[in-house]
Design a protein around this motif. Structure first.
Motif, mmCIF file in Angstrom:
data_model
loop_
_atom_site.group_PDB
_atom_site.id
_atom_site.type_symbol
_atom_site.label_atom_id
_atom_site.label_comp_id
_atom_site.label_asym_id
_atom_site.label_seq_id
_atom_site.Cartn_x
_atom_site.Cartn_y
_atom_site.Cartn_z
ATOM 1 N N GLN A 29 0.310 -2.215 57.085
ATOM 2 C CA GLN A 29 -0.643 -2.128 58.189
ATOM 3 C C GLN A 29 -1.215 -3.499 58.533
ATOM 4 O O GLN A 29 -1.262 -3.901 59.707
ATOM 5 C CB GLN A 29 -1.782 -1.169 57.812
ATOM 6 C CG GLN A 29 -1.368 0.296 57.767
ATOM 7 C CD GLN A 29 -2.521 1.181 57.316
ATOM 8 O OE1 GLN A 29 -3.155 0.919 56.291
ATOM 9 N NE2 GLN A 29 -2.800 2.225 58.075
ATOM 10 N N LYS A 50 2.575 11.827 57.330
ATOM 11 C CA LYS A 50 1.132 11.639 57.477
ATOM 12 C C LYS A 50 0.661 10.568 56.500
ATOM 13 O O LYS A 50 1.305 10.332 55.475
ATOM 14 C CB LYS A 50 0.390 12.954 57.203
ATOM 15 C CG LYS A 50 0.698 14.063 58.202
ATOM 16 C CD LYS A 50 -0.093 15.321 57.869
ATOM 17 C CE LYS A 50 0.189 16.432 58.874
ATOM 18 N NZ LYS A 50 -0.563 17.665 58.561
ATOM 19 N N PRO A 51 -0.464 9.934 56.798
ATOM 20 C CA PRO A 51 -0.983 8.943 55.853
ATOM 21 C C PRO A 51 -1.224 9.571 54.485
ATOM 22 O O PRO A 51 -1.614 10.737 54.371
ATOM 23 C CB PRO A 51 -2.303 8.498 56.499
ATOM 24 C CG PRO A 51 -2.126 8.787 57.948
ATOM 25 C CD PRO A 51 -1.285 10.026 58.018
ATOM 26 N N SER A 53 -3.009 10.762 51.422
ATOM 27 C CA SER A 53 -4.381 11.274 51.503
ATOM 28 C C SER A 53 -5.229 10.998 50.269
ATOM 29 O O SER A 53 -6.399 11.386 50.235
ATOM 30 C CB SER A 53 -4.350 12.787 51.758
ATOM 31 O OG SER A 53 -3.697 13.463 50.690
ATOM 32 N N PRO A 119 -8.057 5.874 51.308
ATOM 33 C CA PRO A 119 -7.668 6.609 52.517
ATOM 34 C C PRO A 119 -8.524 6.257 53.731
ATOM 35 O O PRO A 119 -8.020 6.222 54.859
ATOM 36 C CB PRO A 119 -7.834 8.074 52.106
ATOM 37 C CG PRO A 119 -7.615 8.064 50.625
ATOM 38 C CD PRO A 119 -8.254 6.784 50.160
ATOM 39 N N GLY A 120 -9.803 5.998 53.503
ATOM 40 C CA GLY A 120 -10.659 5.588 54.610
ATOM 41 C C GLY A 120 -10.281 4.220 55.137
ATOM 42 O O GLY A 120 -10.323 3.973 56.353
ATOM 43 N N GLU A 122 -7.228 2.930 55.038
ATOM 44 C CA GLU A 122 -5.980 3.104 55.783
ATOM 45 C C GLU A 122 -6.241 3.720 57.155
ATOM 46 O O GLU A 122 -5.592 3.365 58.142
ATOM 47 C CB GLU A 122 -5.004 3.959 54.983
ATOM 48 C CG GLU A 122 -4.457 3.269 53.755
ATOM 49 C CD GLU A 122 -3.276 3.991 53.154
ATOM 50 O OE1 GLU A 122 -2.378 4.397 53.909
ATOM 51 O OE2 GLU A 122 -3.255 4.158 51.919
ATOM 52 N N ALA A 123 -7.198 4.651 57.222
ATOM 53 C CA ALA A 123 -7.529 5.260 58.515
ATOM 54 C C ALA A 123 -8.092 4.215 59.473
ATOM 55 O O ALA A 123 -7.771 4.209 60.669
ATOM 56 C CB ALA A 123 -8.513 6.406 58.314
ATOM 57 N N ALA A 126 -5.238 2.068 60.618
ATOM 58 C CA ALA A 126 -4.403 2.791 61.580
ATOM 59 C C ALA A 126 -5.066 2.834 62.953
ATOM 60 O O ALA A 126 -4.399 2.669 63.988
ATOM 61 C CB ALA A 126 -4.128 4.200 61.069
ATOM 62 N N ALA A 127 -6.375 3.059 62.984
ATOM 63 C CA ALA A 127 -7.093 3.089 64.263
ATOM 64 C C ALA A 127 -7.028 1.729 64.952
ATOM 65 O O ALA A 127 -6.867 1.650 66.178
ATOM 66 C CB ALA A 127 -8.546 3.506 64.030
#
Length: 542
Positions: A29, A50-51, A53, A119-120, A122-123, A126-127
């Motif tokens: 990323q 999916k990412p 989790s 995970p947060g 990575e989110a 991704a955003a």
């Protein structure tokens, strides 16, 4: 042709891309975002639909935080991060064997280490990636064939559900696809193994009352059961336990056993939720090669290490920060392909420091012989003192690579002490901006020849003069003020009248006077070995 080749060919009209990234974990990323921010066409192929989790990494250091600043996610992760506590190793009785103070910060207040819910993170990455128009991410595609030539590479990927195959063509391919990397195996690259591998059980837990389980950074060197307790972000805890000799691996990894072990920290089903438990084997190894032709490796595809120094993800971020600006220059014609040889030169040696540190800490903690542990405890408690400060165990210095002749300070990592620009004070990274920066003391910039200025212009470098904050001048487009009074004394200590800072914030080199500055820029131009930009290259910036 090199690599794995097959009969599948690119569909007519299939658009080539500048960089193909295989794997979209945190390292993939960050690399994809850094390149897309420069305007390059970046395509990502990721096997998982999916990412992922569940958390794996639990912290990042101050240098990795600078990279997260550079990709624009720092303001999005405040609710999933907290400063890490001091790193403590204790014996079975709770006596302190080692303490490394992590309560400090860099100039603008960045903690030495930050705990994070991966995970947060990575989110948030991704955003950020979704905001970049030249970045495309394809999930659920498993890489199956890789063909490399002198002008680019093709990757065939198979849809995990339908079995349909797609081919992606790119000027460069970077494998960020983890420890079992398809890209690395396709290149036939082996490992330099440090010979230290053990099984551990990781348990991620959300306490009902987080205040009952204060965040910690504790390694318990108990020969009966080495174990670890760390934060993985606000309200989340990670406890890990070593599998002892003779224990059945399958039984060791059961939920029932996880709760039995968690009781050592007073975590129970009636006061906490076990969100994940998994047995893993850590290894300590470095890929024998990080590049072959148009294909490169980064992150766990290039190196793996025990978790005790918390440097796995951080090392991958360093890979991305180092590789992104070099690919940017090569793609833009500002440098020849040979520049990419310095990626492995710099990063492979640098990451070996992290591997060696992790192994040393692991061998300290994972002692299971009671007599040997007792000897260790006596020796360490006898010389224990106050907390040690991090002393650059990762070798915050590049010894060789894309660096000026003459040794230190070339290869040193610059600080982030504040500077004041036209928009006000801020961390040096944000005030100076991305790319190369020639930072000069007063009047030295005026000695640059037109040829030197053209060299910097071709790599979109800036020439910036730093002035005393009380000099009575306002900062302008080409001047900054030494807001905290730390930059000018640092230049004096080198001693240097100017330093050339690379995009990853390592020093290319320094010069004491006008003649030295002219020689520095000449050396810089020689090492770039500019290449003529081909007619098919995509638009982008160096």
């Amino acid at each position: 042709m090199n690599g794995i080749s097959g009969s599948h060919r690119r569909s007519p009209g299939f658009p080539a891309t500048d960089v193909l990234v295989v794997g979209y974990g945190p390292v993939g990323q960050v690399l994809a975002i850094l390149l897309a921010q420069c305007g390059w066409r970046v395509v990502v192929v990721e096997r998982h639909p999916k990412p992922y989790s569940l958390p794996r990494a639990v912290a990042f250091d101050a240098e990795a935080a600078r990279t997260l600043d550079a990709v624009g996610v720092t303001g999005r992760i405040g609710d999933i991060t907290e400063p890490s506590q001091d790193y403590v190793v204790s014996d079975a009785a709770g006596r302190q064997l080692l303490r490394i103070g992590l309560g400090g910060s860099d100039g603008p207040g960045r903690p030495d280490s930050t705990s994070v819910y991966q995970p947060g993170l990575e989110a948030a990455l991704a955003a950020r990636g979704e905001e970049l128009p030249t970045l495309r991410v394809h999930r659920g595609l498993r890489a199956v064939e890789l063909t490399e030539s002198g002008s680019g590479a093709e990757l065939v990927a198979e849809d995990e559900r339908s079995g349909e195959r797609r081919t992606f063509a790119a000027s460069w391919v970077v494998g960020c696809d983890g420890a079992g990397s398809f890209v690395r195996r396709s290149l036939g690259v082996g490992w330099a193994d440090s010979g230290f591998a053990l099984d551990w059980l990781a348990c991620d837990v959300v306490p009902d009352r987080p205040e009952d389980f204060p965040p910690s950074n504790l390694q318990i060197a108990d020969p009966a059961r080495p174990r670890v307790a760390v934060s993985c972000g606000p309200g989340r805890r990670r406890w890990e336990f070593m599998r002892m000799p003779g224990e059945d691996r399958a039984e060791f990894g059961t939920e029932e056993n996880a709760w039995r072990l968690l009781s050592m920290f007073s975590a129970r089903p009636d006061n906490a939720t076990l969100t994940r438990h998994a047995t893993y084997t850590f290894r300590a190894r470095n890929a024998e090669r990080w590049r072959r032709g148009r294909v490169l490796l980064a992150g766990d595809a290039a190196h793996q290490m025990p978790p005790f120094a918390g440097q796995g993800m951080c090392s991958g971020f360093r890979d991305a920060a180092n590789l992104a600006w070099k690919l940017d220059l090569v793609l833009g014609g500002g440098a020849g392909e040979a520049l990419l040889d310095s990626y492995e030169q710099e990063r492979r040696a640098h990451v070996q420091h992290a591997i060696d540190l992790s192994v040393r800490l692991g061998r300290l903690i994972c002692v299971t012989d009671p007599a040997a542990a007792a000897d260790r405890d006596r020796a360490m408690t006898a010389r224990a003192s106050g907390p040690a400060r991090p002393s650059g165990p990762l070798g915050e210095h590049l010894a060789r690579g894309f660096l000026a002749d003459g040794g230190s300070p070339a290869g040193e990592l610059t600080g982030r002490a504040r500077l004041t620009g036209p928009e006000g004070p801020g961390p040096a990274d944000s005030v100076l901006g991305p790319g190369f920066v020639l930072l000069c003391r007063e009047n030295l910039a005026d000695t640059l020849s037109p040829a030197a200025l053209e060299t910097l212009r071709l790599v979109h470098g800036r020439v910036v003069t730093v002035l005393r904050a009380d000099a009575g001048s306002a900062p302008g487009p080409d001047t900054v003020l030494d807001a905290d009074g730390r930059w000018l004394p640092w230049l004096e200590s080198l001693p240097a009248g100017a330093v050339l800072i690379r995009p990853d914030r390592y020093l290319f080199g320094a010069a004491s006077d006008a003649d030295g500055l002219a020689a520095l820029i000449t050396d810089f131009r020689r090492r770039l070995r500019p290449a003529t930009r081909g007619p098919g290259a995509a638009a982008g910036s160096a």
